[in-house]
Motif scaffolding. Structure first.
Motif, mmCIF file in Angstrom:
data_model
loop_
_atom_site.group_PDB
_atom_site.id
_atom_site.type_symbol
_atom_site.label_atom_id
_atom_site.label_comp_id
_atom_site.label_asym_id
_atom_site.label_seq_id
_atom_site.Cartn_x
_atom_site.Cartn_y
_atom_site.Cartn_z
ATOM 1 N N THR A 66 0.814 -1.220 0.000
ATOM 2 C CA THR A 66 0.000 0.000 0.000
ATOM 3 C C THR A 66 0.842 1.262 0.000
ATOM 4 O O THR A 66 0.659 2.140 -0.852
ATOM 5 C CB THR A 66 -0.946 -0.003 1.214
ATOM 6 N N VAL A 67 1.754 1.384 0.935
ATOM 7 C CA VAL A 67 2.546 2.616 1.047
ATOM 8 C C VAL A 67 3.438 2.820 -0.184
ATOM 9 O O VAL A 67 3.460 3.920 -0.752
ATOM 10 C CB VAL A 67 3.351 2.637 2.362
ATOM 11 N N PRO A 68 4.166 1.801 -0.666
ATOM 12 C CA PRO A 68 4.969 2.036 -1.867
ATOM 13 C C PRO A 68 4.130 2.402 -3.091
ATOM 14 O O PRO A 68 4.557 3.229 -3.900
ATOM 15 C CB PRO A 68 5.706 0.712 -2.086
ATOM 16 N N VAL A 69 2.938 1.813 -3.228
ATOM 17 C CA VAL A 69 2.087 2.164 -4.369
ATOM 18 C C VAL A 69 1.617 3.611 -4.256
ATOM 19 O O VAL A 69 1.619 4.363 -5.239
ATOM 20 C CB VAL A 69 0.896 1.184 -4.481
ATOM 21 N N VAL A 70 1.237 4.036 -3.052
ATOM 22 C CA VAL A 70 0.798 5.421 -2.853
ATOM 23 C C VAL A 70 1.960 6.389 -3.114
ATOM 24 O O VAL A 70 1.794 7.413 -3.786
ATOM 25 C CB VAL A 70 0.217 5.615 -1.429
ATOM 26 N N VAL A 71 3.147 6.055 -2.615
ATOM 27 C CA VAL A 71 4.321 6.920 -2.832
ATOM 28 C C VAL A 71 4.674 6.975 -4.321
ATOM 29 O O VAL A 71 4.939 8.047 -4.875
ATOM 30 C CB VAL A 71 5.521 6.436 -1.983
ATOM 31 N N GLY A 72 4.689 5.826 -4.996
ATOM 32 C CA GLY A 72 5.008 5.795 -6.429
ATOM 33 C C GLY A 72 4.002 6.579 -7.248
ATOM 34 O O GLY A 72 4.372 7.343 -8.146
ATOM 35 N N ALA A 73 2.703 6.398 -6.942
ATOM 36 C CA ALA A 73 1.673 7.153 -7.661
ATOM 37 C C ALA A 73 1.810 8.650 -7.378
ATOM 38 O O ALA A 73 1.637 9.482 -8.283
ATOM 39 C CB ALA A 73 0.287 6.652 -7.264
ATOM 40 N N GLY A 74 2.138 9.001 -6.138
ATOM 41 C CA GLY A 74 2.358 10.413 -5.804
ATOM 42 C C GLY A 74 3.530 11.007 -6.566
ATOM 43 O O GLY A 74 3.459 12.149 -7.035
ATOM 44 N N LEU A 75 4.603 10.244 -6.707
ATOM 45 C CA LEU A 75 5.758 10.727 -7.476
ATOM 46 C C LEU A 75 5.384 10.957 -8.938
ATOM 47 O O LEU A 75 5.788 11.961 -9.542
ATOM 48 C CB LEU A 75 6.913 9.735 -7.380
ATOM 49 N N LEU A 76 4.605 10.041 -9.517
ATOM 50 C CA LEU A 76 4.170 10.215 -10.906
ATOM 51 C C LEU A 76 3.263 11.432 -11.048
ATOM 52 O O LEU A 76 3.388 12.203 -12.008
ATOM 53 C CB LEU A 76 3.456 8.961 -11.400
ATOM 54 N N LEU A 77 2.356 11.624 -10.097
ATOM 55 C CA LEU A 77 1.454 12.773 -10.137
ATOM 56 C C LEU A 77 2.238 14.088 -10.013
ATOM 57 O O LEU A 77 1.994 15.041 -10.762
ATOM 58 C CB LEU A 77 0.419 12.661 -9.021
ATOM 59 N N ILE A 78 3.168 14.133 -9.091
ATOM 60 C CA ILE A 78 3.978 15.348 -8.914
ATOM 61 C C ILE A 78 4.812 15.626 -10.158
ATOM 62 O O ILE A 78 4.947 16.777 -10.582
ATOM 63 C CB ILE A 78 4.855 15.231 -7.654
ATOM 64 N N ALA A 79 5.378 14.576 -10.771
ATOM 65 C CA ALA A 79 6.157 14.759 -11.998
ATOM 66 C C ALA A 79 5.291 15.344 -13.102
ATOM 67 O O ALA A 79 5.710 16.268 -13.808
ATOM 68 C CB ALA A 79 6.764 13.428 -12.439
ATOM 69 N N ALA A 80 4.069 14.842 -13.252
ATOM 70 C CA ALA A 80 3.171 15.349 -14.290
ATOM 71 C C ALA A 80 2.762 16.794 -14.011
ATOM 72 O O ALA A 80 2.783 17.643 -14.914
ATOM 73 C CB ALA A 80 1.944 14.451 -14.390
ATOM 74 N N LEU A 81 2.395 17.096 -12.764
ATOM 75 C CA LEU A 81 1.980 18.467 -12.430
ATOM 76 C C LEU A 81 3.125 19.458 -12.596
ATOM 77 O O LEU A 81 2.923 20.576 -13.087
ATOM 78 C CB LEU A 81 1.430 18.514 -11.003
ATOM 79 N N LEU A 82 4.334 19.051 -12.208
ATOM 80 C CA LEU A 82 5.486 19.930 -12.371
ATOM 81 C C LEU A 82 5.796 20.158 -13.846
ATOM 82 O O LEU A 82 6.107 21.282 -14.257
ATOM 83 C CB LEU A 82 6.701 19.350 -11.645
ATOM 84 N N ALA A 83 5.695 19.112 -14.660
ATOM 85 C CA ALA A 83 5.950 19.255 -16.092
ATOM 86 C C ALA A 83 4.948 20.214 -16.725
ATOM 87 O O ALA A 83 5.328 21.081 -17.536
ATOM 88 C CB ALA A 83 5.901 17.892 -16.777
ATOM 89 N N VAL A 84 3.669 20.089 -16.360
ATOM 90 C CA VAL A 84 2.652 20.999 -16.900
ATOM 91 C C VAL A 84 2.967 22.432 -16.479
ATOM 92 O O VAL A 84 2.897 23.368 -17.290
ATOM 93 C CB VAL A 84 1.242 20.565 -16.433
ATOM 94 N N ASP A 85 3.332 22.636 -15.223
ATOM 95 C CA ASP A 85 3.651 23.978 -14.735
ATOM 96 C C ASP A 85 4.857 24.571 -15.471
ATOM 97 O O ASP A 85 4.831 25.730 -15.875
ATOM 98 C CB ASP A 85 3.924 23.938 -13.232
#
Length: 185
Positions: A66-85
């Motif tokens: 659970t925790v690694p999946v949440v952390v990995g998904a969070g990293l992907l989300l942050i990468a996408a949001l930062l790229a858009v910004d």
């Protein structure tokens, strides 16, 4: 009254951007490198979490994935949001709180001294034990960072190392190598 000539060039008629302009674009969007790093780290964490051997008979809704999946998904989300910004023109805020003069060269002597002290303590931790290697690490780091109190620094380093050893070894249950000096004490 004068008239201005109108621009009748079509976008397809314009030549491709020279290499200098492409380099400038990359320099202006250098934060995309952080996005790539976060993306790679997120993929690595998710891959590791999803290929983890887990006992099927676990109890409860939260398992070891659970925790690694949440952390990995969070990293992907942050990468996408930062790229858009970044692609929309966002820029990282300049460091205002640091008293660093960027026109001065790097202090390589201090970096090399700290590297040597760290590597030396890593090599010496097994034969000398953590208390002695840790004292050398703390004293060496203080010396590399500019402290010249030869009467006080070794004593502070020894006390700090012994307290660290006692906390980790005795209170937290993390076994550290004691070395030959721990047999005497």
């Amino acid at each position: 009254m004068t008239t201005r000539p109108t621009d009748t060039t079509h976008p397809a008629d314009t030549p491709p951007a020279p290499a200098a302009e492409r380099g400038s674009w990359l320099r202006d969007h250098s934060e995309l490198g952080v996005c790539l790093l976060l993306l790679a780290l997120g993929v690595l964490v998710l891959t590791d979490a999803l290929t983890m051997d887990v006992d099927i008979a676990q109890r409860g809704p939260v398992g070891p994935r659970t925790v690694p999946v949440v952390v990995g998904a969070g990293l992907l989300l942050i990468a996408a949001l930062l790229a858009v910004d970044v692609l929309r023109g966002g820029r990282g805020q300049a460091e205002a709180g640091e008293d660093v003069d960027l026109s001065e060269p790097a202090d390589w002597r201090t970096v090399l001294l700290l590297t040597g002290v760290f590597l030396g303590s890593a090599v010496l931790i097994e034969p000398l034990g953590f208390p002695a290697a840790g004292a050398l690490l703390f004293w060496g780091a203080a010396f590399a960072l500019g402290s010249r109190r030869h009467d006080r620094d070794p004593l502070v380093a020894a006390v700090l190392s012994l307290v660290t050893y006692a906390v980790f070894n005795n209170l937290l249950g993390v076994p550290l190598p004691g070395g030959p000096l721990m047999g005497v004490l």
